[in-house]
Design an enzyme around this catalytic site. Structure first.
Site, mmCIF file in Angstrom:
data_model
loop_
_atom_site.group_PDB
_atom_site.id
_atom_site.type_symbol
_atom_site.label_atom_id
_atom_site.label_comp_id
_atom_site.label_asym_id
_atom_site.label_seq_id
_atom_site.Cartn_x
_atom_site.Cartn_y
_atom_site.Cartn_z
ATOM 1 N N GLN A 152 -1.903 3.451 -14.132
ATOM 2 C CA GLN A 152 -3.286 4.282 -14.177
ATOM 3 C C GLN A 152 -4.064 4.302 -13.154
ATOM 4 O O GLN A 152 -4.405 5.432 -12.539
ATOM 5 C CB GLN A 152 -3.978 3.771 -15.685
ATOM 6 C CG GLN A 152 -5.045 4.414 -15.612
ATOM 7 C CD GLN A 152 -4.632 5.941 -16.220
ATOM 8 O OE1 GLN A 152 -4.086 6.146 -17.309
ATOM 9 N NE2 GLN A 152 -5.480 6.893 -15.551
ATOM 10 N N CYS B 285 -8.933 8.028 -18.322
ATOM 11 C CA CYS B 285 -7.719 7.683 -18.351
ATOM 12 C C CYS B 285 -7.117 8.428 -19.449
ATOM 13 O O CYS B 285 -5.753 8.782 -19.410
ATOM 14 C CB CYS B 285 -7.426 6.129 -18.383
ATOM 15 S SG CYS B 285 -8.214 5.438 -19.624
ATOM 16 N N ARG C 155 4.976 -2.004 -21.682
ATOM 17 C CA ARG C 155 3.559 -1.690 -22.297
ATOM 18 C C ARG C 155 3.345 -2.642 -23.564
ATOM 19 O O ARG C 155 4.213 -2.602 -24.382
ATOM 20 C CB ARG C 155 3.325 -0.291 -22.757
ATOM 21 C CG ARG C 155 2.141 -0.271 -23.612
ATOM 22 C CD ARG C 155 1.739 1.032 -23.744
ATOM 23 N NE ARG C 155 0.962 1.580 -22.600
ATOM 24 C CZ ARG C 155 0.154 2.704 -22.869
ATOM 25 N NH1 ARG C 155 -0.269 3.108 -23.765
ATOM 26 N NH2 ARG C 155 -0.359 3.298 -21.639
ATOM 27 N N HIS D 33 -3.908 -2.259 -16.090
ATOM 28 C CA HIS D 33 -3.107 -0.931 -16.337
ATOM 29 C C HIS D 33 -3.045 -0.636 -14.838
ATOM 30 O O HIS D 33 -3.683 0.664 -14.634
ATOM 31 C CB HIS D 33 -4.056 -0.100 -17.204
ATOM 32 C CG HIS D 33 -3.523 1.263 -17.760
ATOM 33 N ND1 HIS D 33 -2.172 1.492 -17.639
ATOM 34 C CD2 HIS D 33 -3.822 2.197 -18.531
ATOM 35 C CE1 HIS D 33 -1.909 2.483 -18.434
ATOM 36 N NE2 HIS D 33 -2.751 2.964 -18.920
ATOM 37 N N ASP E 150 -13.993 4.918 -20.520
ATOM 38 C CA ASP E 150 -12.521 4.715 -21.044
ATOM 39 C C ASP E 150 -13.054 4.689 -22.564
ATOM 40 O O ASP E 150 -14.391 4.589 -22.710
ATOM 41 C CB ASP E 150 -11.932 3.439 -20.411
ATOM 42 C CG ASP E 150 -10.529 3.004 -21.342
ATOM 43 O OD1 ASP E 150 -10.008 4.176 -22.073
ATOM 44 O OD2 ASP E 150 -10.273 2.017 -21.085
ATOM 45 N N ARG F 274 -0.472 10.955 -13.235
ATOM 46 C CA ARG F 274 0.517 9.802 -13.779
ATOM 47 C C ARG F 274 1.893 9.766 -13.513
ATOM 48 O O ARG F 274 2.612 9.018 -13.079
ATOM 49 C CB ARG F 274 0.272 9.466 -15.251
ATOM 50 C CG ARG F 274 -1.215 9.359 -15.857
ATOM 51 C CD ARG F 274 -1.709 7.961 -15.525
ATOM 52 N NE ARG F 274 -0.931 6.925 -15.511
ATOM 53 C CZ ARG F 274 -0.425 6.278 -16.873
ATOM 54 N NH1 ARG F 274 -1.165 6.642 -17.725
ATOM 55 N NH2 ARG F 274 0.183 5.280 -16.788
HETATM 56 N N1 CP Z 1 -3.622 6.789 -20.129
HETATM 57 C C1 CP Z 1 -2.635 6.297 -20.689
HETATM 58 O O1 CP Z 1 -2.217 5.241 -20.632
HETATM 59 O O2 CP Z 1 -2.463 7.246 -21.882
HETATM 60 P P1 CP Z 1 -1.462 6.750 -22.931
HETATM 61 O O3 CP Z 1 -1.706 5.559 -23.612
HETATM 62 O O4 CP Z 1 -1.052 7.815 -23.785
HETATM 63 O O5 CP Z 1 -0.052 6.234 -22.272
HETATM 64 N N1 NVA Z 2 -8.315 0.668 -22.565
HETATM 65 C C1 NVA Z 2 -7.325 1.551 -23.375
HETATM 66 C C2 NVA Z 2 -6.659 2.484 -22.415
HETATM 67 C C3 NVA Z 2 -5.480 3.407 -22.728
HETATM 68 C C4 NVA Z 2 -4.929 4.066 -22.118
HETATM 69 C C5 NVA Z 2 -6.554 0.645 -24.231
HETATM 70 O O1 NVA Z 2 -5.895 -0.181 -23.978
HETATM 71 O O2 NVA Z 2 -6.549 1.390 -25.331
#
Ligand code: CP
Ligand code: NVA
Length: 334
Positions: A138, A274, A108, A135, A232, A319
């Site tokens: 997700q 998400c 990530r 993502h 989101d 997830r």
């Molecule tokens: N939805 C998601 O990716 O959550 P986190 O940022 O907590 O991993």
């Molecule tokens: N679009 C958001 C998703 C978080 C899971 C971000 O990148 O912060």
């Protein structure tokens, strides 16, 4: 033909064919049943998994940790503060080192190029746990959750996405839903529309699967009759603080609230997010935005978030099941 994903990476949803996505979803459902029954086999015994988090995470981090532990694998958490990553060692060299030690790598971070470098040079499966652009893990959980809360068949299922559709979550969701032949309606201001190449790819996937992708500014047509409404956050991880004012101005009309849910005309419409979500004043960011802009909630009201229509915690649980299936499928070929 039997699907075998052994050795494959998932950097973006388009990396997997429709049958491969269905294979992961079927395996996720099987694993969820096995875990509930207390009858899970440990398919990843003796495997080592590296978890790289250059951005913060609750769900993705815990999902990988729990999935690996359930299956007997060992994990190492890596970030830029305690390692040479970024500062003294390139992603390419890091990939070559980690590939010698680990059977699979989750990443990530910011640039999508980083996860591509890891996949190119590590020689082991790499799973994108979120980059600025995609993502995909997700989206697997999103599909699983919509299957659970529908007939099981996603073809023709109507999904409306409201809000910042230019971001990672929306890009992967729209592509995944299009690949399954769903009727995907994006409602967003032009500045937050999906990027042209992501949109073209999703439209092509939808055409091949008998689905549809529409992108418009209007909310009423997007939500009419829909089965699922998804949103989101308005500002994503890594975006500059100063962008809040502009995004609030652009996205305030796209908040998912009681009138949006009513405008679906469908009492069975379910709400997806998400997470994390800004739906109340229980967070430092939520309180700061309240003080500066007077909002009690942002992308979704507390009323909708906590309503019977909301299935966000099923989504969060899924997830883990989908990430577990992804690791097993790409590490063992099951
Ligand atoms: N939805 C998601 O990716 O959550 P986190 O940022 O907590 O991993
Ligand atoms: N679009 C958001 C998703 C978080 C899971 C971000 O990148 O912060």
């Amino acid at each position: 033909m039997r699907v075998n994903l052994q050795g494959r990476s998932l950097l973006r949803i388009g990396d997997f064919a429709p049958a491969e996505i269905l294979h992961v979803l079927d395996l996720s459902e099987r694993l969820k049943r096995e875990k509930r029954a207390g009858a899970e086999d440990r398919r990843l015994e003796g495997r080592n998994i590296a978890l790289i988090f250059e951005k913060s995470s609750t769900r993705t981090r815990c999902a990988f940790e729990v999935a690996a532990a359930d299956q007997g694998a060992h994990t190492t958490n890596i970030d830029s503060s305690g390692t040479h990553l970024g500062a003294k060692e390139s992603m390419r060299d890091t990939a070559r080192v980690l590939g010698r030690l680990y059977d699979g790598i989750e990443y990530r971070g910011h640039a999508h190029r980083s996860v591509q470098e890891l996949a190119l040079h590590s020689g082991v499966p790499v799973w994108n746990g979120l980059t600025d652009e995609h993502h995909p893990t997700q989206a697997l959980a999103d599909l699983m959750t919509m299957r659970e809360h529908g007939s099981g068949d996603l073809a023709g299922v109507r999904l409306a996405f409201l809000g910042d559709a230019s971001n990672n979550t929306a890009a992967s969701l729209v592509m995944a839903a299009a690949t399954m032949g769903m009727d995907v309606r994006v409602a967003a201001p032009r500045a937050c529309w999906p990027g042209p190449s992501n949109r073209a790819e999703a439209e092509a996937a939808a055409a091949a699967a008998g689905g549809r992708v529409s992108v418009d500014e209007g909310i009423a047509d997007a939500v009419a009759g829909c089965d699922f409404v998804y949103t989101d956050v308005w500002v994503s991880l890594g975006e500059p603080e100063k962008i809040w004012a502009e995004r609030i101005e652009q996205l305030r009309p796209y908040q998912v609230n009681r009138s949006v849910m009513a405008a679906t005309g469908n009492p069975r419409t379910r709400f997806l997010h998400c997470l994390p979500a800004f739906h109340d004043l229980e967070t430092a960011v939520g309180r700061d935005i309240h003080e500066r802009f007077g909002l009690d909630a942002m992308e979704v009201t507390d009323e909708v978030f906590d309503s019977d229509a909301s299935i966000v915690f099923d989504q969060a649980e899924n997830r883990m099941h989908t990430i577990k299936a992804l690791m097993i499928a790409t590490l063992t070929g099951e």
